[in-house]
Design a protein around this motif. Structure first.
Motif, PDB file in Angstrom:
ATOM      1  N   ARG A 259      19.119   8.846  -7.764  1.00 33.15           N
ATOM      2  CA  ARG A 259      19.018   8.382  -8.697  1.00 33.15           C
ATOM      3  C   ARG A 259      20.786   7.953  -9.061  1.00 33.15           C
ATOM      4  NH1 ARG A 259      19.153   9.216 -14.539  1.00 33.15           N
ATOM      5  NH2 ARG A 259      18.138  11.581 -13.931  1.00 33.15           N
ATOM      6  N   ARG A 260      21.171   8.919  -9.156  1.00 31.50           N
ATOM      7  CA  ARG A 260      22.480   8.771  -9.638  1.00 31.50           C
ATOM      8  C   ARG A 260      23.367   8.164  -8.580  1.00 31.50           C
ATOM      9  NH1 ARG A 260      25.122  15.007 -10.977  1.00 31.50           N
ATOM     10  NH2 ARG A 260      23.869  15.508 -12.464  1.00 31.50           N
ATOM     11  N   GLU A 261      23.101   8.326  -7.055  1.00 32.17           N
ATOM     12  CA  GLU A 261      23.492   7.398  -5.884  1.00 32.17           C
ATOM     13  C   GLU A 261      23.125   5.712  -6.204  1.00 32.17           C
ATOM     14  OE1 GLU A 261      26.200   7.779  -3.473  1.00 32.17           O
ATOM     15  OE2 GLU A 261      26.014   9.955  -4.199  1.00 32.17           O
ATOM     16  N   VAL A 262      22.017   5.813  -6.458  1.00 35.24           N
ATOM     17  CA  VAL A 262      21.145   3.878  -6.870  1.00 35.24           C
ATOM     18  C   VAL A 262      22.542   3.369  -8.309  1.00 35.24           C
ATOM     19  CG1 VAL A 262      19.643   2.949  -7.931  1.00 35.24           C
ATOM     20  CG2 VAL A 262      18.914   4.518  -6.369  1.00 35.24           C
ATOM     21  N   ARG A 263      23.089   4.001  -9.042  1.00 36.98           N
ATOM     22  CA  ARG A 263      23.277   4.166 -10.144  1.00 36.98           C
ATOM     23  C   ARG A 263      25.066   4.048  -9.179  1.00 36.98           C
ATOM     24  NH1 ARG A 263      23.433   8.615 -14.646  1.00 36.98           N
ATOM     25  NH2 ARG A 263      24.584   6.806 -16.702  1.00 36.98           N
ATOM     26  N   LYS A 264      24.970   4.185  -9.123  1.00 36.92           N
ATOM     27  CA  LYS A 264      27.111   4.187  -8.375  1.00 36.92           C
ATOM     28  C   LYS A 264      26.980   3.322  -7.220  1.00 36.92           C
ATOM     29  CE  LYS A 264      27.803   8.793  -8.319  1.00 36.92           C
ATOM     30  NZ  LYS A 264      28.368  10.090  -7.118  1.00 36.92           N
ATOM     31  N   GLY A 265      25.508   2.966  -7.091  1.00 33.57           N
ATOM     32  CA  GLY A 265      25.547   1.860  -6.188  1.00 33.57           C
ATOM     33  C   GLY A 265      25.867   0.113  -6.855  1.00 33.57           C
TER      34      GLY A 265
ATOM     35  N   ARG B  74      16.253  18.497  -7.868  1.00 33.07           N
ATOM     36  CA  ARG B  74      17.650  17.961  -8.337  1.00 33.07           C
ATOM     37  C   ARG B  74      17.881  17.234  -7.247  1.00 33.07           C
ATOM     38  NH1 ARG B  74      23.123  20.636  -8.585  1.00 33.07           N
ATOM     39  NH2 ARG B  74      24.329  19.702  -6.718  1.00 33.07           N
ATOM     40  N   GLU B  75      16.952  16.756  -6.177  1.00 31.66           N
ATOM     41  CA  GLU B  75      17.147  15.877  -4.912  1.00 31.66           C
ATOM     42  C   GLU B  75      17.375  14.575  -5.334  1.00 31.66           C
ATOM     43  OE1 GLU B  75      15.082  17.514  -1.914  1.00 31.66           O
ATOM     44  OE2 GLU B  75      16.474  18.123  -1.188  1.00 31.66           O
ATOM     45  N   LEU B  76      16.099  14.221  -5.851  1.00 33.10           N
ATOM     46  CA  LEU B  76      15.770  13.419  -7.288  1.00 33.10           C
ATOM     47  C   LEU B  76      17.256  12.551  -7.671  1.00 33.10           C
ATOM     48  CD1 LEU B  76      11.940  13.625  -7.392  1.00 33.10           C
ATOM     49  CD2 LEU B  76      12.835  12.470  -6.028  1.00 33.10           C
ATOM     50  N   ASP B  77      17.481  13.663  -8.391  1.00 32.21           N
ATOM     51  CA  ASP B  77      18.166  13.060  -9.597  1.00 32.21           C
ATOM     52  C   ASP B  77      19.357  13.150  -8.892  1.00 32.21           C
ATOM     53  OD1 ASP B  77      19.336  13.216 -11.835  1.00 32.21           O
ATOM     54  OD2 ASP B  77      20.952  14.577 -11.345  1.00 32.21           O
TER      55      ASP B  77
ATOM     56  N   VAL C  40      12.526   3.583  -7.633  1.00 33.83           N
ATOM     57  CA  VAL C  40      13.772   5.325  -8.110  1.00 33.83           C
ATOM     58  C   VAL C  40      14.251   5.580  -8.901  1.00 33.83           C
ATOM     59  CG1 VAL C  40      15.658   5.991  -7.556  1.00 33.83           C
ATOM     60  CG2 VAL C  40      14.494   5.358  -5.333  1.00 33.83           C
ATOM     61  N   LEU C  41      14.684   5.129 -10.491  1.00 33.68           N
ATOM     62  CA  LEU C  41      15.059   4.738 -11.647  1.00 33.68           C
ATOM     63  C   LEU C  41      14.293   4.770 -12.628  1.00 33.68           C
ATOM     64  CD1 LEU C  41      17.469   1.578 -11.823  1.00 33.68           C
ATOM     65  CD2 LEU C  41      18.186   4.151 -11.379  1.00 33.68           C
ATOM     66  N   ARG C  42      12.909   4.479 -12.289  1.00 28.53           N
ATOM     67  CA  ARG C  42      11.899   5.385 -12.758  1.00 28.53           C
ATOM     68  C   ARG C  42      11.686   6.529 -13.476  1.00 28.53           C
ATOM     69  NH1 ARG C  42       7.781   2.356 -10.437  1.00 28.53           N
ATOM     70  NH2 ARG C  42       7.018   4.485  -9.280  1.00 28.53           N
ATOM     71  N   GLU C  43      10.944   6.866 -14.848  1.00 23.56           N
ATOM     72  CA  GLU C  43      10.717   8.317 -15.148  1.00 23.56           C
ATOM     73  C   GLU C  43       9.508   8.953 -14.977  1.00 23.56           C
ATOM     74  OE1 GLU C  43      11.157   8.240 -19.359  1.00 23.56           O
ATOM     75  OE2 GLU C  43      13.203   7.321 -19.154  1.00 23.56           O
ATOM     76  N   GLU C  44       9.612   9.757 -14.674  1.00 21.48           N
ATOM     77  CA  GLU C  44       8.068  10.284 -13.848  1.00 21.48           C
ATOM     78  C   GLU C  44       6.877  10.083 -15.106  1.00 21.48           C
ATOM     79  OE1 GLU C  44       5.935  13.358 -11.545  1.00 21.48           O
ATOM     80  OE2 GLU C  44       8.454  12.410 -11.649  1.00 21.48           O
ATOM     81  N   ASP C  45       7.121  10.393 -16.702  1.00 26.01           N
ATOM     82  CA  ASP C  45       5.853   9.664 -16.985  1.00 26.01           C
ATOM     83  C   ASP C  45       6.158   8.282 -17.259  1.00 26.01           C
ATOM     84  OD1 ASP C  45       8.424   9.363 -19.098  1.00 26.01           O
ATOM     85  OD2 ASP C  45       7.776   9.877 -20.170  1.00 26.01           O
TER      86      ASP C  45
ATOM     87  N   GLY D  53       1.022  -0.936  -0.054  1.00 25.43           N
ATOM     88  CA  GLY D  53       0.437  -0.140   0.012  1.00 25.43           C
ATOM     89  C   GLY D  53       0.945   1.269   0.245  1.00 25.43           C
ATOM     90  N   ARG D  54       1.884   1.082  -0.182  1.00 26.96           N
ATOM     91  CA  ARG D  54       2.803   2.282  -0.216  1.00 26.96           C
ATOM     92  C   ARG D  54       3.159   2.509  -1.762  1.00 26.96           C
ATOM     93  NH1 ARG D  54       5.755  -1.713   1.741  1.00 26.96           N
ATOM     94  NH2 ARG D  54       7.682  -2.554   1.035  1.00 26.96           N
ATOM     95  N   ARG D  55       3.355   3.946  -1.640  1.00 23.51           N
ATOM     96  CA  ARG D  55       3.937   4.427  -3.252  1.00 23.51           C
ATOM     97  C   ARG D  55       5.370   4.331  -3.853  1.00 23.51           C
ATOM     98  NH1 ARG D  55      -0.071   6.766  -5.778  1.00 23.51           N
ATOM     99  NH2 ARG D  55       1.027   8.625  -7.122  1.00 23.51           N
ATOM    100  N   ARG D  56       6.014   4.442  -4.390  1.00 20.41           N
ATOM    101  CA  ARG D  56       7.456   4.742  -4.888  1.00 20.41           C
ATOM    102  C   ARG D  56       8.268   5.071  -5.004  1.00 20.41           C
ATOM    103  NH1 ARG D  56       9.391   0.518  -1.905  1.00 20.41           N
ATOM    104  NH2 ARG D  56       8.120  -1.706  -2.194  1.00 20.41           N
ATOM    105  N   PRO D  57       9.256   6.082  -4.468  1.00 16.06           N
ATOM    106  CA  PRO D  57       9.518   7.699  -4.994  1.00 16.06           C
ATOM    107  C   PRO D  57       9.757   7.277  -6.858  1.00 16.06           C
ATOM    108  CG  PRO D  57      11.188   6.349  -4.007  1.00 16.06           C
ATOM    109  CD  PRO D  57       9.974   6.107  -3.856  1.00 16.06           C
ATOM    110  N   ARG D  58       9.909   8.558  -7.273  1.00 19.96           N
ATOM    111  CA  ARG D  58      10.119   8.473  -9.124  1.00 19.96           C
ATOM    112  C   ARG D  58      11.228   9.551  -9.320  1.00 19.96           C
ATOM    113  NH1 ARG D  58       4.131   7.907 -11.663  1.00 19.96           N
ATOM    114  NH2 ARG D  58       3.545   6.450 -10.882  1.00 19.96           N
ATOM    115  N   ALA D  59      12.060   9.295  -9.917  1.00 19.65           N
ATOM    116  CA  ALA D  59      13.039  10.126 -10.511  1.00 19.65           C
ATOM    117  C   ALA D  59      12.769  11.249 -11.805  1.00 19.65           C
ATOM    118  CB  ALA D  59      14.275   9.051 -11.597  1.00 19.65           C
ATOM    119  N   ALA D  60      12.738  11.850 -11.409  1.00 16.59           N
ATOM    120  CA  ALA D  60      11.755  13.241 -11.959  1.00 16.59           C
ATOM    121  C   ALA D  60      12.367  13.702 -13.519  1.00 16.59           C
ATOM    122  CB  ALA D  60      12.489  14.417 -10.963  1.00 16.59           C
ATOM    123  N   ALA D  61      13.824  13.486 -13.217  1.00 15.55           N
ATOM    124  CA  ALA D  61      14.352  13.782 -15.413  1.00 15.55           C
ATOM    125  C   ALA D  61      15.254  12.421 -15.205  1.00 15.55           C
ATOM    126  CB  ALA D  61      14.873  14.976 -15.399  1.00 15.55           C
TER     127      ALA D  61
END
Length: 387
Positions: free
Chosen positions: A273-279, A267-270, A114-119, A45-53
């Motif tokens: 997302r970069r931290e996830v890519r680095k991981g 900017r924070e979302l970006d 986190v990696l999903r695009e806004e649209d 029942g929770r929503r996942r954060p999305r990448a803004a750009a």
């Protein structure tokens, strides 16, 4: 003196006999109910954060490919957990593996979110399902469901989603924990002004014991309570007098005031997302770098070992019969510190009457040929290049 080679002794390998595995028992209706929902979450029942750009197609693709593998591990571990052929310790270990695979799947879902695009919206299955359709789907899956009031009032926005999710959670819990129990669903106005709607899902105690592995940690109700709270309502649950279970929610018929926007900038979302890519990059490149370093270390050790037993061809030509090892060490400056552990496999038999024979590499790039020096009473009695 020759230092004998320490040769490993062959070990015994134990073969693990294949055991027949029975598929875990699934109560009727639980699988089909857990699969659907207007928000596509099913059991969450929770929503996942999305990448803004931006987009990370490769990272998303690789992460999604791992999902079916983790699900398959969880299914097989669940089958082993209920297998009668295994002992209690093995079943407990299989249960821990199943829970670990489920936790890994949840973490992987967070990364994909986190990696999903806004649209790039989350999947919905089935989309726009009403409470009447949900009840009909539950009946088709084998549950005995009674819907008290039809048509069910239509609620706006998050309240409508929460209404559907409360009914779905109640039906899923009944199918999972009380197989064979009848379920009554009622959706009625709460007061005269009809400002709120009360939804109640009551299930009986069930006609049989719940299946093995159906015990829940209660996180589903916690997530459902948060969803109802965000929609402006309240959630409650209790055990009925006959041993059944009742799930109750009160939801507003009008949309509540919008919540303030989360203090998360693009900017924070970006950056997240970069931290996830680095991981993900670290998870791939660090093991590869360690493997390359280990290979280089092994090559260096092999080269150093060969150099310790290498005898120059010119030095071999200077060796004369009758000389002692001490004399050879004094005469030749870079005399090898250690001979080989033994003769190569292709080497001919050693001359008879010799006390010992020592073997030295004649080249750094090949195992053969080698130089053989044989001694009698501490004096060189034979020298040869073999094979």
């Amino acid at each position: 003196m020759v230092h004998p080679a320490a040769r490993p002794r062959p070990g015994r390998r134990r073969a693990l006999a294949d055991r027949p595995v029975r598929a875990p028992v699934r109560p009727p209706g639980a699988e089909r109910l857990a699969a659907g929902g207007p928000d596509g979450a099913g059991a969450r029942g929770r929503r996942r954060p999305r990448a803004a750009a931006g987009t990370v197609p490769d990272s998303r693709r690789h992460a999604r490919l791992a999902g079916p593998d983790l699900a398959l591990i969880a299914i097989r571990a669940g089958a082993l957990e209920v297998s009668p052929d295994l002992g209690p310790e093995q079943q407990r270990a299989a249960g821990e593996l199943r829970r670990a695979a489920a936790d890994a799947t949840a973490r992987l879902r967070d990364i994909i979110g986190v990696l999903r695009e806004e649209d790039d919206t989350a999947p919905t299955s089935p989309a726009g399902e009403t409470v009447e359709e949900l009840a009909a789907r539950a009946r088709a899956s084998g549950l005995t469901v009674t819907l008290a009031a039809t048509p069910v009032p239509t609620l706006p926005g998050m309240a409508g989603l929460a209404l559907h999710r409360v009914v779905q959670e109640g039906l899923t819990n009944a199918a999972k924990h009380a197989p064979g129990a009848a379920v009554a669903v009622a959706v009625t106005p709460q007061d005269d002004e009809a400002a709120t709607v009360r939804v109640e899902v009551v299930s009986g105690p069930g006609t049989g014991p719940p299946p093995l592995g159906s015990r829940s940690g209660g996180t589903g109700l916690v997530a459902l309570g948060e969803r109802v709270r965000l929609a402006g309502g309240t959630l409650g649950h209790r055990v009925t007098g006959d041993g059944g279970f009742a799930l109750t929610a009160v939801l507003p018929r009008r949309a509540p005031a919008p919540l303030p926007a989360a203090p998360t900038s693009a900017r924070e979302l970006d950056l997240a997302r970069r931290e996830v890519r680095k991981g993900l990059a670290r998870a791939i490149w660090i093991p590869l770098a360690l493997l390359a370093a280990l290979g280089a270390l092994m090559l260096g050790v092999a080269a150093w070992t060969q150099a310790q037993s290498y005898l120059e061809p010119d030095d071999f030509a200077r060796v004369r019969l009758g000389q002692t090892p001490a004399r050879l060490d004094e005469m030749i400056d870079d005399w090898p510190e250690h001979p080989l552990d033994g003769p190569p496999q292709q080497a001919p038999p050693e001359p008879s009457g010799m006390d010992e024979c020592r073997y030295y590499r004649s080249t750094m790039l090949a195992a053969v040929p080698v130089y053989r020096l044989c001694f009698v009473d501490g004096h060189l009695a034979d020298k040869a290049e073999v094979p």
